[in-house]
Design a protein around this motif. Sequence first.
Motif, PDB file in Angstrom:
ATOM      1  N   GLY A 164       0.828  -1.200   0.000  1.00  0.00           N
ATOM      2  CA  GLY A 164       0.000   0.000   0.000  1.00  0.00           C
ATOM      3  C   GLY A 164       0.859   1.245   0.000  1.00  0.00           C
ATOM      4  O   GLY A 164       2.046   1.198   0.323  1.00  0.00           O
ATOM      5  N   GLU A 165       0.259   2.354  -0.389  1.00  0.00           N
ATOM      6  CA  GLU A 165       0.976   3.624  -0.453  1.00  0.00           C
ATOM      7  C   GLU A 165       1.353   4.069   0.961  1.00  0.00           C
ATOM      8  O   GLU A 165       0.788   3.594   1.938  1.00  0.00           O
ATOM      9  CB  GLU A 165       0.059   4.687  -1.051  1.00  0.00           C
ATOM     10  N   SER A 166       2.247   5.028   0.999  1.00  0.00           N
ATOM     11  CA  SER A 166       2.622   5.614   2.270  1.00  0.00           C
ATOM     12  C   SER A 166       1.369   6.228   2.924  1.00  0.00           C
ATOM     13  O   SER A 166       0.587   6.895   2.263  1.00  0.00           O
ATOM     14  CB  SER A 166       3.672   6.678   2.005  1.00  0.00           C
ATOM     15  N   SER A 225      -1.150   4.485   4.129  1.00  0.00           N
ATOM     16  CA  SER A 225      -2.343   3.642   3.978  1.00  0.00           C
ATOM     17  C   SER A 225      -2.661   2.825   5.232  1.00  0.00           C
ATOM     18  O   SER A 225      -3.737   2.246   5.334  1.00  0.00           O
ATOM     19  CB  SER A 225      -2.187   2.721   2.768  1.00  0.00           C
ATOM     20  N   GLU A 281       9.110  -3.290   5.623  1.00  0.00           N
ATOM     21  CA  GLU A 281       9.900  -2.626   4.571  1.00  0.00           C
ATOM     22  C   GLU A 281      11.372  -3.039   4.616  1.00  0.00           C
ATOM     23  O   GLU A 281      12.249  -2.173   4.687  1.00  0.00           O
ATOM     24  CB  GLU A 281       9.802  -1.102   4.733  1.00  0.00           C
ATOM     25  N   HIS A 314       5.741  -0.757   0.272  1.00  0.00           N
ATOM     26  CA  HIS A 314       5.039   0.143  -0.645  1.00  0.00           C
ATOM     27  C   HIS A 314       5.473  -0.161  -2.078  1.00  0.00           C
ATOM     28  O   HIS A 314       5.026   0.462  -3.016  1.00  0.00           O
ATOM     29  CB  HIS A 314       5.351   1.602  -0.296  1.00  0.00           C
ATOM     30  N   ASP A 315       6.393  -1.169  -2.234  1.00  0.00           N
ATOM     31  CA  ASP A 315       7.001  -1.442  -3.530  1.00  0.00           C
ATOM     32  C   ASP A 315       6.416  -2.723  -4.132  1.00  0.00           C
ATOM     33  O   ASP A 315       6.585  -3.822  -3.609  1.00  0.00           O
ATOM     34  CB  ASP A 315       8.520  -1.603  -3.317  1.00  0.00           C
ATOM     35  N   LYS A 316       5.715  -2.559  -5.245  1.00  0.00           N
ATOM     36  CA  LYS A 316       5.027  -3.674  -5.884  1.00  0.00           C
ATOM     37  C   LYS A 316       5.995  -4.790  -6.284  1.00  0.00           C
ATOM     38  O   LYS A 316       5.691  -5.973  -6.149  1.00  0.00           O
ATOM     39  CB  LYS A 316       4.308  -3.124  -7.124  1.00  0.00           C
ATOM     40  N   TYR A 375      -3.657  -5.852  -1.041  1.00  0.00           N
ATOM     41  CA  TYR A 375      -3.491  -4.420  -1.282  1.00  0.00           C
ATOM     42  C   TYR A 375      -4.358  -3.628  -0.308  1.00  0.00           C
ATOM     43  O   TYR A 375      -5.553  -3.861  -0.195  1.00  0.00           O
ATOM     44  CB  TYR A 375      -3.856  -4.100  -2.737  1.00  0.00           C
ATOM     45  N   ASP A 415      -5.661   0.095   1.179  1.00  0.00           N
ATOM     46  CA  ASP A 415      -5.841   1.497   0.828  1.00  0.00           C
ATOM     47  C   ASP A 415      -6.681   2.139   1.926  1.00  0.00           C
ATOM     48  O   ASP A 415      -7.759   1.622   2.254  1.00  0.00           O
ATOM     49  CB  ASP A 415      -6.550   1.579  -0.533  1.00  0.00           C
TER      50      ASP A 415
END
Length: 228
Positions: free
Chosen positions: A37-39, A41, A162, A195-197, A209, A211
């Motif tokens: 997910g994005e930062s 999320s 991460e 955050h990295d696909k 995923y 959000d």
Amino acid sequence: MFIQIKDLQYKYKNAKEAVIKDFCLDIERGEIVSILGESGSGKSTILRLIAGLECPQNGTINICGETVCNRSCFIPPEKRGIGFVFQDYALFPHMTVAKNIQFGLKKKSRQDKRERLEEMLKLVNLTDFANRFPHELSGGQQQRVALARALAPEPSLLILDEPFSNLDAALQEKIRGELREIIKKTGITSIFVTHDKEDAIAMADRIVYIDNGKVKTSVGRVEKQRPV
Ligand code: ADP
Ligand code: ADP
């Protein structure tokens, strides 16, 4: 199911809105699940809730048949049997590789500690590095020590937050394959946040995923096609 997370709800004390909303996730034993997910999320918050560093306002978390938190119970982090690998590895700089790996084994006999150390060094392919200090290792090696330290006490669940963000792109690609292989060898159930696909695709059996604090989709691993 090995891990069951149901209707998790979490709001930080000083915040207006909940950052985790009706979050549900089931994980099978031995599965590597990536939360992508994005930062902002809510990935770190989810990990903190699973680890017991925060207590949800609503919902239930079950790990290996045991309820670790719900409305009426809260099991503290050290009793949840979770091993951690952090973004910056968080190795103890004044301790050798051996001491770092044995850190969580204080209650074991000297013989047991020695055996477990040998086993872990072999697993992460660092047998000749037991007496080095963290600053004498490459980034990839430091990360493998962090993994060995997390796995040494035989946790039932491994959490990685991460773990590649401090490595350069070329190294990242090499390391994530290595890490997946090591984790698969142990058979431990793992949750990996990124955050990295590309990281998620390389590491996970399943990508979830997230959000805005909610699960959007969940996708199983697609094995690379072998050329015919
Ligand atoms: P991610 O790990 O996906 O970047 P986080 O779980 O760190 O997301 O954050 C989710 C949301 O919660 C963000 O909007 C963030 O600003 C907010 N948040 C994180 N920590 C706190 C805190 N201690 N107090 C208030 N809000 C927070
Ligand atoms: P990796 O396979 O993890 O990418 P590198 O290619 O970065 O390893 O490192 C190669 C060798 O150099 C390793 O054996 C490592 O121990 C050694 N090395 C890297 N950084 C240092 C350092 N700061 N001090 C001593 N040795 C180092």
